[in-house]
Motif scaffolding. Structure first.
Motif, mmCIF file in Angstrom:
data_model
loop_
_atom_site.group_PDB
_atom_site.id
_atom_site.type_symbol
_atom_site.label_atom_id
_atom_site.label_comp_id
_atom_site.label_asym_id
_atom_site.label_seq_id
_atom_site.Cartn_x
_atom_site.Cartn_y
_atom_site.Cartn_z
ATOM 1 N N PHE A 104 0.826 -1.207 0.000
ATOM 2 C CA PHE A 104 0.000 0.000 0.000
ATOM 3 C C PHE A 104 0.865 1.263 0.000
ATOM 4 O O PHE A 104 1.893 1.336 0.670
ATOM 5 N N SER A 105 0.416 2.254 -0.734
ATOM 6 C CA SER A 105 1.151 3.506 -0.869
ATOM 7 C C SER A 105 0.976 4.371 0.376
ATOM 8 O O SER A 105 -0.094 4.409 0.976
ATOM 9 N N LEU A 106 2.041 5.084 0.738
ATOM 10 C CA LEU A 106 1.989 6.024 1.857
ATOM 11 C C LEU A 106 1.640 7.433 1.395
ATOM 12 O O LEU A 106 1.431 8.326 2.221
ATOM 13 N N SER A 107 1.564 7.634 0.091
ATOM 14 C CA SER A 107 1.328 8.968 -0.455
ATOM 15 C C SER A 107 -0.132 9.366 -0.317
ATOM 16 O O SER A 107 -1.040 8.537 -0.429
ATOM 17 N N THR A 108 -0.357 10.656 -0.056
ATOM 18 C CA THR A 108 -1.727 11.186 -0.012
ATOM 19 C C THR A 108 -2.169 11.660 -1.393
ATOM 20 O O THR A 108 -3.321 12.021 -1.570
ATOM 21 N N LYS A 109 -1.251 11.657 -2.348
ATOM 22 C CA LYS A 109 -1.570 11.998 -3.730
ATOM 23 C C LYS A 109 -1.522 10.720 -4.570
ATOM 24 O O LYS A 109 -0.900 9.744 -4.165
ATOM 25 N N PRO A 110 -2.172 10.712 -5.739
ATOM 26 C CA PRO A 110 -2.153 9.509 -6.579
ATOM 27 C C PRO A 110 -0.737 9.024 -6.856
ATOM 28 O O PRO A 110 0.110 9.777 -7.326
ATOM 29 N N ASP A 111 -0.480 7.772 -6.530
ATOM 30 C CA ASP A 111 0.843 7.173 -6.675
ATOM 31 C C ASP A 111 0.795 6.201 -7.858
ATOM 32 O O ASP A 111 0.107 5.190 -7.813
ATOM 33 N N HIS A 112 1.519 6.528 -8.929
ATOM 34 C CA HIS A 112 1.483 5.719 -10.140
ATOM 35 C C HIS A 112 2.778 4.944 -10.365
ATOM 36 O O HIS A 112 3.068 4.504 -11.474
ATOM 37 N N ARG A 113 3.572 4.754 -9.314
ATOM 38 C CA ARG A 113 4.824 4.001 -9.451
ATOM 39 C C ARG A 113 4.544 2.502 -9.553
ATOM 40 O O ARG A 113 3.633 1.986 -8.905
ATOM 41 N N ILE A 114 5.323 1.828 -10.366
ATOM 42 C CA ILE A 114 5.334 0.370 -10.377
ATOM 43 C C ILE A 114 6.470 -0.060 -9.469
ATOM 44 O O ILE A 114 7.619 0.340 -9.654
ATOM 45 N N ARG A 115 6.150 -0.881 -8.467
ATOM 46 C CA ARG A 115 7.147 -1.244 -7.463
ATOM 47 C C ARG A 115 7.390 -2.750 -7.483
ATOM 48 O O ARG A 115 6.442 -3.528 -7.525
ATOM 49 N N ARG A 116 8.653 -3.135 -7.427
ATOM 50 C CA ARG A 116 9.020 -4.547 -7.409
ATOM 51 C C ARG A 116 9.977 -4.792 -6.241
ATOM 52 O O ARG A 116 10.914 -4.017 -6.034
ATOM 53 N N TYR A 117 9.711 -5.838 -5.500
ATOM 54 C CA TYR A 117 10.526 -6.178 -4.341
ATOM 55 C C TYR A 117 10.933 -7.641 -4.440
ATOM 56 O O TYR A 117 10.137 -8.493 -4.804
ATOM 57 N N GLY A 132 -4.271 5.307 -9.364
ATOM 58 C CA GLY A 132 -3.107 5.199 -8.503
ATOM 59 C C GLY A 132 -3.172 3.955 -7.635
ATOM 60 O O GLY A 132 -4.157 3.211 -7.628
ATOM 61 N N LEU A 133 -2.099 3.715 -6.892
ATOM 62 C CA LEU A 133 -2.023 2.566 -5.997
ATOM 63 C C LEU A 133 -3.005 2.695 -4.843
ATOM 64 O O LEU A 133 -3.335 3.808 -4.413
ATOM 65 N N ALA A 134 -3.450 1.555 -4.334
ATOM 66 C CA ALA A 134 -4.233 1.562 -3.104
ATOM 67 C C ALA A 134 -3.365 2.118 -1.980
ATOM 68 O O ALA A 134 -2.172 1.826 -1.892
ATOM 69 N N THR A 135 -3.950 2.929 -1.113
ATOM 70 C CA THR A 135 -3.199 3.598 -0.059
ATOM 71 C C THR A 135 -3.314 2.841 1.260
ATOM 72 O O THR A 135 -4.131 1.940 1.423
ATOM 73 N N ILE A 136 -2.490 3.259 2.221
ATOM 74 C CA ILE A 136 -2.509 2.643 3.541
ATOM 75 C C ILE A 136 -3.859 2.852 4.215
ATOM 76 O O ILE A 136 -4.300 2.024 5.029
ATOM 77 N N HIS A 137 -4.560 3.950 3.871
ATOM 78 C CA HIS A 137 -5.896 4.183 4.434
ATOM 79 C C HIS A 137 -6.941 3.319 3.729
ATOM 80 O O HIS A 137 -7.941 2.931 4.342
ATOM 81 N N ASP A 138 -6.712 3.000 2.452
ATOM 82 C CA ASP A 138 -7.614 2.072 1.751
ATOM 83 C C ASP A 138 -7.562 0.694 2.402
ATOM 84 O O ASP A 138 -8.525 -0.070 2.338
#
Length: 354
Positions: A46-59, A76-82
């Motif tokens: 989940f994204s920590l950003s309060t704005k739309p986060d469109h990054r593709i993340r790989r771990y 954007g990505l689902a957020t920590i509040h979602d």
């Protein structure tokens, strides 16, 4: 005349049941303890950003064999509040499983109950943010081979498969919602790969505070303390900040926690470039005999505890049991598992189901 031979007494006075009752689980356990799945607590989905986060993340893990890739939708990505929506659904299903109630990965819930349980506003803003959260949860896609419930997922899936508004008021507010969880999440629930969260989790203002609490809950757990470097913590948080900015943000959280002790369950401190997480429940005055620190329970005892105290959160019972022993200055029992099960049995006999 056709139908004249049908006897009135042979026909049921009730109309046939045309509603499918077995394909969804109704959320109505008001006292369900908040719970999060361990897979998404361990990995920065989940994204920590309060704005739309469109990054593709790989771990990837250290071996390079296991990976997780998160892809955003147009919103954007689902957020920590979602994530609150997911926590509510998991809590309800786990509460039902503890009561031996049949569940499914499709849940029906009242929007108002979800908003209240997760400490969200119940005005128009709350319903609007909930609608947006459902869209981001369905739109965010995950590709992974991380195992949940002994099942290895090798495909691409959304956090939730779908969400449907069943009823809506005239002013456009949602009343009832159906949410279908992904197999990945539902497998984790069925395997009991979940952890109980403190209810004050929903009161934490900053997204980074919530993420740090999740990581502490997952990795520190019931241990006395746990350490992690700032760089590793930043990676686990999925923060897009610079290392210098991330340290500043963590410093602010540490300063506020030192002043207000507001992070649930755990105290967060900073020692150079190391973050120290300390279990608040194991912090005792020097004069207190803290025998529970030396007590270790077996993995299997929790399943047995669920049988002798059905409906109870066994981890909350464990905490109460340890505090009871500490407050009484009791020595560590010769058989910790047997002593803990006896405590759970007495709680159930005295208090019944929660």
């Amino acid at each position: 005349m056709v139908g004249e031979n049908t006897k009135e007494s042979d026909r049921s006075p009730l109309l046939p049941d045309r509603q499918e009752q077995s394909d969804f689980f109704v959320c109505d356990i008001l006292d369900a303890a908040p719970k999060g799945d361990m897979a998404s607590m361990a990995h920065p989905i989940f994204s920590l950003s309060t704005k739309p986060d469109h990054r593709i993340r790989r771990y990837e893990d250290g071996t390079g064999r296991n990976y997780l890739e998160v892809k955003p939708a147009s919103d954007g990505l689902a957020t920590i509040h979602d994530r609150d929506v997911l926590i509510y659904c998991i809590s309800q299903i786990m509460g039902a499983l503890n009561r031996n109630i049949k569940v499914s990965k499709t849940v029906r819930l009242k929007a108002y109950d979800l908003l209240k349980a997760t400490n969200r506003p119940t005005d128009g803003r709350g319903y609007s943010s909930l609608r947006n959260a459902l869209a981001r949860l369905q739109g965010t896609q995950i590709e992974t081979n991380i195992v949940t419930g002994d099942v290895e997922q090798l495909d691409i899936f959304s956090i939730i498969d779908r969400a449907r508004i069943v009823r809506e008021t005239r002013d456009g507010r949602m009343q009832e919602i159906e949410i279908q969880l992904s197999d990945w999440v539902f497998n984790a629930i069925q395997a009991h790969e979940v952890l109980t969260l403190h209810r004050n989790y929903f009161r934490l203002r900053k997204p980074l505070e919530r993420r740090i609490y999740e990581i502490a809950r997952k990795h520190c757990g019931s241990k006395k303390e746990w350490k992690i470097s700032l760089s590793a913590l930043q990676e686990k948080c999925g923060s897009a900040s610079t290392s210098r900015e991330f340290k500043r943000l963590v410093c602010n959280i540490v300063e506020q926690d030192e002043a207000h002790n507001h992070i649930p369950d755990y105290a967060v401190r900073l020692d150079g470039d190391m973050v120290l997480v300390m279990n608040r429940h194991l912090e005792r005055p020097p004069t207190t005999i803290d025998s529970s620190k030396t007590i270790h329970l077996s993995v299997d005892v929790y399943q047995e505890a669920r049988k002798v105290a059905p409906g109870w959160d066994v981890y909350a019972l464990e905490q109460e049991w340890r505090e009871w022993m500490d407050d009484g200055g009791l020595d560590a029992p010769a058989n910790p598992d047997k002593a803990f099960l006896g405590f759970c049995r007495k709680i159930f006999e005295k208090r019944g189901k929660p």
